[in-house]
Scaffold this active site. Structure first.
Site, PDB file in Angstrom:
ATOM      1  N   LYS A 101     -10.688  12.619   4.379  1.00 25.34           N
ATOM      2  CA  LYS A 101     -10.708  13.162   3.028  1.00 25.34           C
ATOM      3  C   LYS A 101     -11.975  12.620   2.371  1.00 25.34           C
ATOM      4  O   LYS A 101     -12.082  11.415   2.113  1.00 25.34           O
ATOM      5  CB  LYS A 101      -9.476  12.734   2.220  1.00 25.34           C
ATOM      6  CG  LYS A 101      -9.591  13.162   0.750  1.00 25.34           C
ATOM      7  CD  LYS A 101      -8.472  12.676  -0.132  1.00 25.34           C
ATOM      8  CE  LYS A 101      -8.858  12.876  -1.601  1.00 25.34           C
ATOM      9  NZ  LYS A 101      -7.808  12.465  -2.532  1.00 25.34           N
ATOM     10  N   ALA A 188      -5.333  16.128  -6.939  1.00 22.56           N
ATOM     11  CA  ALA A 188      -5.572  15.324  -8.143  1.00 22.56           C
ATOM     12  C   ALA A 188      -5.109  16.009  -9.426  1.00 22.56           C
ATOM     13  O   ALA A 188      -5.314  17.204  -9.618  1.00 22.56           O
ATOM     14  CB  ALA A 188      -7.026  14.920  -8.309  1.00 22.56           C
ATOM     15  N   GLY A 189      -4.485  15.224 -10.281  1.00 19.89           N
ATOM     16  CA  GLY A 189      -4.087  15.675 -11.606  1.00 19.89           C
ATOM     17  C   GLY A 189      -2.627  16.049 -11.748  1.00 19.89           C
ATOM     18  O   GLY A 189      -2.153  16.248 -12.868  1.00 19.89           O
ATOM     19  N   ALA A 210      -0.581  11.564  -5.340  1.00 24.02           N
ATOM     20  CA  ALA A 210      -0.206  10.169  -5.102  1.00 24.02           C
ATOM     21  C   ALA A 210       0.428   9.583  -6.355  1.00 24.02           C
ATOM     22  O   ALA A 210       1.627   9.301  -6.395  1.00 24.02           O
ATOM     23  CB  ALA A 210      -1.409   9.345  -4.673  1.00 24.02           C
TER      24      ALA A 210
END
Lengths: 260, 66
Positions: A101, A188-189, A210
């Site tokens: 990643k 993300a977010g 995460a």
């Protein structure tokens, strides 16, 4: 519920039954992480590469192995293409995987990707035989450039890392999905389950999250919620939602009403 | 000779190898990688790779993240 094996996520020729990719950062302990990963049903999970800590007890790698989850090293914390390439090579050596990643961030306040360094690093890593999954801005043009240099997926952000602000520009995510010939992974977010479902409804192939799980009050419970949200969003996407209408459309027939 | 291992200066005897320097910070049999002056040195070459004064060695492993 559809059998996930009939609708696998395929990245670089490898099939995954779960469309939820998780990170490991932020979990208060390895035991909590283990429970959350199990509840999430994930099959692919990120780790970061850092200097060894002689005082560390236990390893995240043991948890991933016990959970049967494939490891996806990231280049978190890298600010230049050079740093990211070296980190990816160290990860390949340490973990025996050529998947990475790719993260190249511009500054610590926003953690937004630096697009110039990102494309540079992606080109170098692809040329070196890596399977590159880049964390990118929600920019359709940048996503296209990353695909053109050979990335195996594109991973646009919904909003800044750890912000929990959800998907700030759903239109751009749709544009990326429309144009992409490789899997699109919303990365993300994500703040809560509805954000993950929306990502899938917009046509993303998977969701990577995460913080939303690891820093939730009950990580394992939120992991379970995300598992269902991703599955539900995927089914809704496949099912095809109804068009939006300006006014109501009765779902019961008008004919045969009493008093008419 | 002085070697910088993960940013910390360490004193090692002349002729010391990457394997010797890695052993200062970890005994893990796997899951660890080393870079000598920004070049990855594969584990199979640790014992055969001699260090020189002022070399910089980075020894990394996987941690929670992302």
């Amino acid at each position: 519920m559809a059998n996930p094996r009939e609708d696998p996520l395929v990245i670089a020729g490898e099939a995954f039954g779960s469309r939820l990719i998780t990170g490991t950062g932020g979990a208060p302990s390895l035991a909590v992480l283990r429970d959350a990963l199990t509840a999430s049903g994930t099959e692919l999970t990120t780790v970061a590469m850092r200097r060894v800590d002689p005082s560390a007890h236990g390893s995240v790698l043991d948890v991933l192995r016990d959970c049967g989850v494939r490891v996806l090293p990231n280049t978190a914390g890298c600010f230049t293409a050079g740093e990211a390439v070296l980190t990816a090579k160290l990860a390949r050596e340490a973990l025996g995987t050529s998947w990475v990643k790719l993260e190249v961030i511009a500054d610590e306040r926003t953690l937004l990707p630096d697009p110039i360094e990102l494309v540079d690093a992606a080109e170098q890593l692809v040329a070196d035989g890596f399977t590159v999954l880049p964390y990118t801005n929600d920019d359709p043009v940048l996503a296209r450039r990353l695909e053109q240099v050979g990335c195996a997926a594109v991973m646009p952000l919904g909003s800044p890392i750890g912000s929990g602000l959800g998907i700030r520009n759903p239109h751009n995510i749709e544009l990326i999905v429309e144009a992409a010939g490789v899997p699109v992974i919303l990365d993300a977010g994500i703040g809560t389950a509805s954000d993950a479902a929306l990502a899938m409804e917009l046509g993303c192939d998977a969701v990577l999250l995460a913080t939303a799980v690891t820093r939730a009050q009950e990580p394992a419970l939120m992991a379970r919620a995300m598992r269902h949200a991703v599955a539900a969003g995927r089914l809704a996407r496949l099912a095809g939602r109804i068009p939006r209408r300006r006014y109501a459309q009765a779902s019961s027939p008008f004919e045969g009403r009493t008093g008419t | 000779m002085k070697i910088i291992v993960n940013g910390e200066p360490r004193e090692l005897p002349t002729g010391a190898t990457v394997a010797d320097a890695v052993a200062l910070v970890t005994a893990a049999p796997s899951g660890v990688a080393a870079a000598l002056n920004d070049e990855v040195v594969g584990r199979s070459r640790w014992t055969a790779t001699a260090l020189a004064d002022a070399d910089r060695l980075e020894v990394l492993t996987a941690v929670q993240g992302g």
